[in-house]
Design an enzyme around this catalytic site. Structure first.
Site, PDB file in Angstrom:
ATOM      1  N   PHE A 231       8.118   1.040  -1.792  1.00  0.00           N
ATOM      2  CA  PHE A 231       8.681   0.964  -3.148  1.00  0.00           C
ATOM      3  C   PHE A 231      10.194   1.065  -3.168  1.00  0.00           C
ATOM      4  CE2 PHE A 231       4.553   3.279  -3.352  1.00  0.00           C
ATOM      5  CZ  PHE A 231       3.791   2.213  -3.786  1.00  0.00           C
ATOM      6  N   GLY A 458       1.486  -1.963   2.505  1.00  0.00           N
ATOM      7  CA  GLY A 458       0.300  -1.603   1.740  1.00  0.00           C
ATOM      8  C   GLY A 458      -0.107  -2.708   0.789  1.00  0.00           C
ATOM      9  N   ARG A 616       2.473 -19.963  -6.515  1.00  0.00           N
ATOM     10  CA  ARG A 616       1.193 -19.994  -5.824  1.00  0.00           C
ATOM     11  C   ARG A 616       0.763 -18.564  -5.487  1.00  0.00           C
ATOM     12  NH1 ARG A 616      -0.283 -23.538  -0.611  1.00  0.00           N
ATOM     13  NH2 ARG A 616       1.371 -22.310   0.345  1.00  0.00           N
ATOM     14  N   ILE A 617      -0.449 -18.233  -5.833  1.00  0.00           N
ATOM     15  CA  ILE A 617      -0.994 -16.907  -5.536  1.00  0.00           C
ATOM     16  C   ILE A 617      -1.790 -17.029  -4.238  1.00  0.00           C
ATOM     17  CG2 ILE A 617      -2.583 -15.116  -6.335  1.00  0.00           C
ATOM     18  CD1 ILE A 617       0.112 -15.236  -7.874  1.00  0.00           C
ATOM     19  N   ASN A 619      -3.546 -14.697  -2.481  1.00  0.00           N
ATOM     20  CA  ASN A 619      -4.837 -14.010  -2.463  1.00  0.00           C
ATOM     21  C   ASN A 619      -5.001 -13.331  -3.816  1.00  0.00           C
ATOM     22  OD1 ASN A 619      -6.667 -11.706  -2.253  1.00  0.00           O
ATOM     23  ND2 ASN A 619      -6.698 -12.064  -0.034  1.00  0.00           N
ATOM     24  N   GLY A 690       7.770 -13.848  -5.739  1.00  0.00           N
ATOM     25  CA  GLY A 690       7.388 -12.471  -5.420  1.00  0.00           C
ATOM     26  C   GLY A 690       6.522 -11.864  -6.505  1.00  0.00           C
ATOM     27  N   GLU A 693       7.093  -6.539  -7.635  1.00  0.00           N
ATOM     28  CA  GLU A 693       7.862  -5.705  -8.561  1.00  0.00           C
ATOM     29  C   GLU A 693       7.676  -6.050 -10.027  1.00  0.00           C
ATOM     30  OE1 GLU A 693      11.636  -4.302  -6.509  1.00  0.00           O
ATOM     31  OE2 GLU A 693      11.110  -6.040  -5.317  1.00  0.00           O
TER      32      GLU A 693
HETATM   33 MO1  MOS Z   1      11.765  -2.821  -3.541  1.00  0.00          MO
HETATM   34  S1  MOS Z   1      12.641  -1.460  -4.819  1.00  0.00           S
HETATM   35  O1  MOS Z   1      13.075  -3.922  -3.277  1.00  0.00           O
HETATM   36  O2  MOS Z   1      11.315  -2.034  -2.142  1.00  0.00           O
END
Ligand code: MOS
Length: 728
Positions: A231, A458, A616-617, A619, A690, A693
Site C-alpha cells: 500500500f 498480495g 482490459r481486466i 482476471n 491500473g 488504487e
Molecule cells: Mo501505492 S501508494 O503507489 O503503493
C-alpha cells in the site's frame, strides 16, 4: 484466457504456510535485531546513552548506537528518501530509531532493548500545521507532478460567478497497516549483501540500499517472493532495512528485523493530514466556470514528501479556469509517504464533497451535475484520453444502487427512526507505466517459465502474469509458470502507482511475440517439422500448437527437436510524459447508502457500489478483490481512521489496531463491484490500466455525501465521528 476469474496460484501455499514471507526465510545462524526508539521527545538530542546493561543481558550480542554504528552515505543522491540511521545524536521525531540491539532470540533482543538508558536534551517541537514557527513553503514538485497548476483566470471567473462554493476540507493522518508488518533479513557474504525483504520493488530497494551503503548494485541482491500487503509503505526503503544490514555487518552474522505493529505507526511513513480549500464558481445551470484547490499538508523536518491532493482537480472536470497549489510545513514527525492512491484519495474527498455542495446549491442531481461538466479531453494537458468510460460508470453504478429512488432533499428519506441517505462521487487514477523486462524459456515438454522481477504484494500478480504470458505465448495457462521477486531476474519497476500490471504486462506481450516469432522461424527451417517451408505469416500458435496450411505440430515436439529449450528476452521502454499522445486514466463512480441514527449520530452503511472502467481486466476475480479492498479502505477513511497525537511529546497515542480504528466485517455492508467493459488499445501494449488504487478514490466523499443527504449535516473533516452529527 484474459479476464478469466482463475483462483490465485499461491492460495494453497499461503493458507498452508508453505509460502515463506521474508522474515520466515530460513537463514542459518541468523540472530535478531530489535530497534530502540526515542521516547518522550519529538525534538532534541541524545545527551547520553547507556548500553551497558543491555549488553550484559542474556543472549545480547551487540548494541548499535550513533557512537559505534557503521557510517553510511545518508545523503546518497539515489536514496529514495532520507533516513535516520544512527549517524548523529539528533532526535527529529518521536519513536525515531536511536539504537539496535542484537541478540540470539527475538525475545532476548526485546528484553535487552528495554535496558538501554537514554538521557535527552529537549528542544521545542513543531507538531501541527499551524504551530507558531511552522512556515509554509512550496515543495519542488508534488509526487512527480508540478507543485502548482493554472489555466485561465480562476480569480476573475470566481468573482463573477453567480453560484459560489468555498470550503475547507480536512483529512486526518492515516497509517498503513498491511497484515504483514515490515521485515528484513540481511545476509552478508564478504562484500556482497542479500536482503530478504518485504518490499514493493526489489530493484528500487536494491538501488537505495546500494547507494546508502556505498555498494555496487551488482553486490546487492534483494529477494521478496511473498508480501502481505504494501500500500505504499513498502515502496520506499524504511530505516529498519538499512539497520538490519548495518547490524549484520557488525555482528558478522545474518540479522533479522521485524517491526512490531506498534512500530508500524512510527517512521514507516503515513498519509499526512491535509487541509484543502476548494472554491467552485458556477453558473446557475451548474456549469463550472472556476475551480481552485489549495492543499496544505506536512512533512518531516528532514525530507520533503507531498500528499498531492489537488492533482485530481486538474483533470476531472471541464472547467476553463482552474488553479491548484500544494504547500508544506515541517513538523517533528517521521517522513510521510505514499499511501494507497496518494493524493487522489484525500483530494477526491475535498473535490467531490464540494461538487456535492454545488449540486445542493443549484438543486441539480449530483450525477447530472457531473455530466454537465464532463471532460471529454484532459483539460489540463489538452490531450485526448486514451479511453474514458466514466459515463458508463455513472450509469451502471446508479442502476445497481437504484439511484432513481433518491429524493433530493436532505432528511427526506427514512426507515422508521433512521435517516437514509444516498451519495455518490467520481473516481479516477492515472495509468502509469515504467520500463520493464521479461524473459521466457520454453522447455521440451511444452511448458514455459516466464520471469520478471516484479512483486506480488498480495494482488495476485503471479496469477495475472501467468494469464498474460499464456496468451502472449499461445500456451495453455497450466503450462506457464511465472516467477518474480528477485533482482536476479529481468528488471521490473516497483509495484506502486498501480503500474505493475501495465508495465510487466507490456514486457510479457513483447517477450511472447518474440518467442512466437522464434518458434515459427524454427518450424519453417526444420525439415522434420510438418510446417517446414510454409510462409512465416501462415503460422499461428495457440494452445501449445503451431498450425498453418492445414498442418500442425506441438510446441513441445518442435522444442524437443531443437535443443530441448528455447529462450527469449524483451525490454520495453516508455515515452517521456510530454511525448505521450494521450492522457491515460482509469475512471469509476462510487455510491453509498447510509442509515444514520439521529439520536446517537451513528452511521451504518447499507450498501456500497463501485463501478470501474480500467481497460482490459486480466482476471475478473482478482480485479474485484482489488476494487473491493480499496472501497473498504475508503470506508476506513470516511468513518474510522485518525492518527491521534499527544501534543506534549509528538507521540501517536493510538498506535495499535485496537485504538487506531479500521473497518471490520461488521462495518461493511454488501459491496457491489461493477466492472465496466472497456477496451483500450492505445494505453499500452497490454491494454490494461491500473486497478490497485482507484477503489479507494471517491469512497470517502460518496459516504460523506450520503451522510449529508441523510442528515443535512455536512461533515468536512474526516473521519465522520458520531459527535460530528449530533447537532441538537
Ligand atoms: Mo501505492 S501508494 O503507489 O503503493
Amino acid at each position: 484466457m484474459i479476464g478469466r476469474p482463475l483462483d490465485r496460484r499461491d492460495a494453497r501455499a499461503k493458507v498452508t504456510g508453505a509460502a515463506k514471507y521474508s522474515y520466515e526465510v530460513v537463514v542459518p545462524h541468523a540472530v535478531y535485531g530489535v530497534i530502540v526508539a526515542s521516547s518522550g521527545i519529538a525534538h532534541g538530542r541524545i545527551a547520553a546513552i547507556d548500553t551497558g546493561r543491555a549488553l550484559r543481558a542474556p543472549g545480547a550480542i551487540a548494541v548499535l548506537t550513533h557512537h559505534n554504528a557503521p557510517r553510511v552515505n545518508s545523503a546518497a543522491e539515489h536514496a529514495d528518501k532520507k533516513l535516520r540511521l544512527l549517524q548523529d545524536d539528533q532526535v527529529l521525531y518521536d519513536r525515531q530509531p536511536i539504537a539496535v540491539v542484537v541478540a540470539d532470540t527475538f525475545e532476548r533482543a526485546t528484553r535487552a532493548a528495554a535496558l538501554v538508558r537514554v538521557r535527552y536534551d529537549r528542544a521545542p517541537a513543531l507538531l501541527n500545521l499551524h504551530d507558531d514557527g511552522a512556515q509554509q513553503y512550496a515543495p519542488a514538485h508534488a509526487n512527480r507532478e508540478p507543485t502548482d497548476s493554472r489555466r485561465g483566470d480562476p480569480e476573475s471567473a470566481y468573482a463573477a460567478a453567480p453560484v459560489k462554493i468555498d470550503n475547507l476540507y480536512r483529512v486526518a493522518d492515516e497509517f498503513h497497516n498491511p497484515m504483514e508488518p515490515h521485515a528484513t533479513i540481511a545476509v552478508w557474504d564478504g562484500p556482497r549483501l542479500t536482503l530478504y525483504d518485504a518490499a514493493q520493488g526489489v530493484f528500487s530497494r536494491r538501488s537505495t540500499v546500494a547507494a546508502i551503503l556505498g555498494l555496487a548494485e551488482s553486490d546487492v541482491r534483494v529477494v521478496s517472493k511473498f508480501v502481505g500487503g504494501g500500500f505504499g509503505s513498502k515502496g520506499g526503503t524504511q530505516a529498519h532495512v538499512l539497520l538490519a544490514a548495518m547490524a549484520a555487518k557488525v555482528v558478522r552474522r545474518p540479522v533479522k528485523i521485524a517491526l512490531t505493529r506498534e512500530q508500524m505507526f512510527h517512521g514507516t511513513g503515513f498519509r499526512p493530514r491535509t487541509e484543502q480549500r476548494v472554491q467552485l464558481g458556477a453558473k446557475r445551470d451548474g456549469t463550472l466556470v472556476s475551480l481552485s484547490h489549495d492543499v496544505l499538508t506536512r512533512t518531516s523536518t528532514f525530507d520533503d514528501f507531498v500528499e498531492p491532493s489537488a492533482i485530481i482537480s486538474r483533470m476531472l472536470y471541464a472547467v476553463p479556469n482552474a488553479a491548484t497549489t500544494h504547500r508544506l510545513v515541517r513538523n517533528n514527525v517521521g517522513t510521510p509517504t505514499y499511501q494507497r492512491a496518494p493524493g487522489e484519495s484525500s483530494g477526491s474527498f475535498a473535490l467531490e464533497s464540494a461538487i456535492d455542495e454545488l449540486a445542493q446549491a443549484t438543486q441539480i442531481d449530483p450525477i447530472e451535475l457531473r455530466l454537465r461538466n464532463y471532460a471529454e479531453t484532459d483539460p489540463q494537458k489538452g490531450k485526448p484520453f486514451s479511453s474514458k468510460s466514466l459515463r458508463a460508470c455513472y450509469a451502471q453504478g446508479a442502476e445497481r444502487i437504484d439511484w432513481s429512488r433518491r429524493t433530493p432533499a436532505p432528511r427526506s428519506m427514512r426507515d422508521g427512526g433512521l435517516l437514509i441517505g444516498l451519495g455518490m462521487a467520481s473516481a479516477t487514477y492515472p495509468t502509469n507505466r515504467s520500463k520493464a523486462s521479461a524473459s521466457v524459456m520454453v522447455h521440451g515438454d511444452g511448458t514455459a517459465l516466464v520471469q520478471s522481477g516484479g512483486i506480488d504484494i498480495g494482488t495476485g500478480a503471479y496469477t495475472a502474469f501467468a494469464q498474460l504470458a499464456a496468451e502472449a505465448l499461445g500456451l495453455p495457462v497450466e503450462d506457464v509458470r511465472f516467477d518474480l521477486g528477485d533482482t536476479q531476474m529481468p528488471p521490473a519497476p516497483v509495484a506502486g502507482g498501480s503500474q505493475l500490471t501495465a508495465s510487466v504486462g507490456s514486457a510479457i506481450v513483447a517477450v511472447g511475440a518474440a518467442m512466437r516469432a522464434k518458434l515459427a522461424a524454427l518450424s519453417l527451417a526444420d525439415a522434420a517439422s510438418p510446417l517446414h517451408g510454409l510462409s512465416y505469416d501462415a503460422i499461428t500458435i495457440a494452445n501449445g500448437t503451431l498450425s498453418g496450411g492445414g498442418r500442425s505440430e506441438s510446441v513441445a515436439a518442435l522444442v524437443q527437436r531443437n535443443g530441448g529449450s528455447v529462450s527469449e528476452m524483451a525490454d520495453t521502454t516508455v515515452m517521456r510524459p510530454d511525448e505521450e499522445p494521450y492522457s491515460a486514466h482509469a475512471f469509476g463512480a462510487q455510491f453509498a447508502e447510509v442509515a444514520v441514527d439521529p439520536d446517537f449520530g451513528t452511521v451504518r452503511l447499507r450498501r456500497l457500489v463501485g463501478a470501474f472502467a480500467a481497460g482490459r481486466i486480466v482476471n475478473a476475480k482478482l480485479a474485484r478483490s482489488q476494487f473491493l479492498g480499496g472501497m473498504v479502505w475508503g470506508v476506513g477513511m470516511a468513518l474510522h481512521e485518525e492518527g491521534r497525537y499527544d501534543d506534549r511529546f509528538g507521540r501517536v497515542m493510538n498506535a495499535s489496531l485496537a485504538d487506531y480504528l479500521v473497518p471490520v466485517n461488521a462495518d461493511i455492508p454488501p459491496v457491489d463491484v461493477v466492472i465496466v467493459d472497456e477496451r483500450d488499445d492505445r494505453v499500452n501494449p497490454a491494454g490494461v490500466k491500473g486497478i490497485g488504487e482507484i477503489g479507494i478514490v471517491g469512497m470517502a466523499a460518496a459516504i460523506a455525501n450520503a451522510v449529508y443527504h441523510a442528515t443535512g449535516v455536512r461533515v468536512r473533516d474526516l473521519p465522520i465521528l458520531p459527535e460530528k452529527l449530533i447537532v441538537g
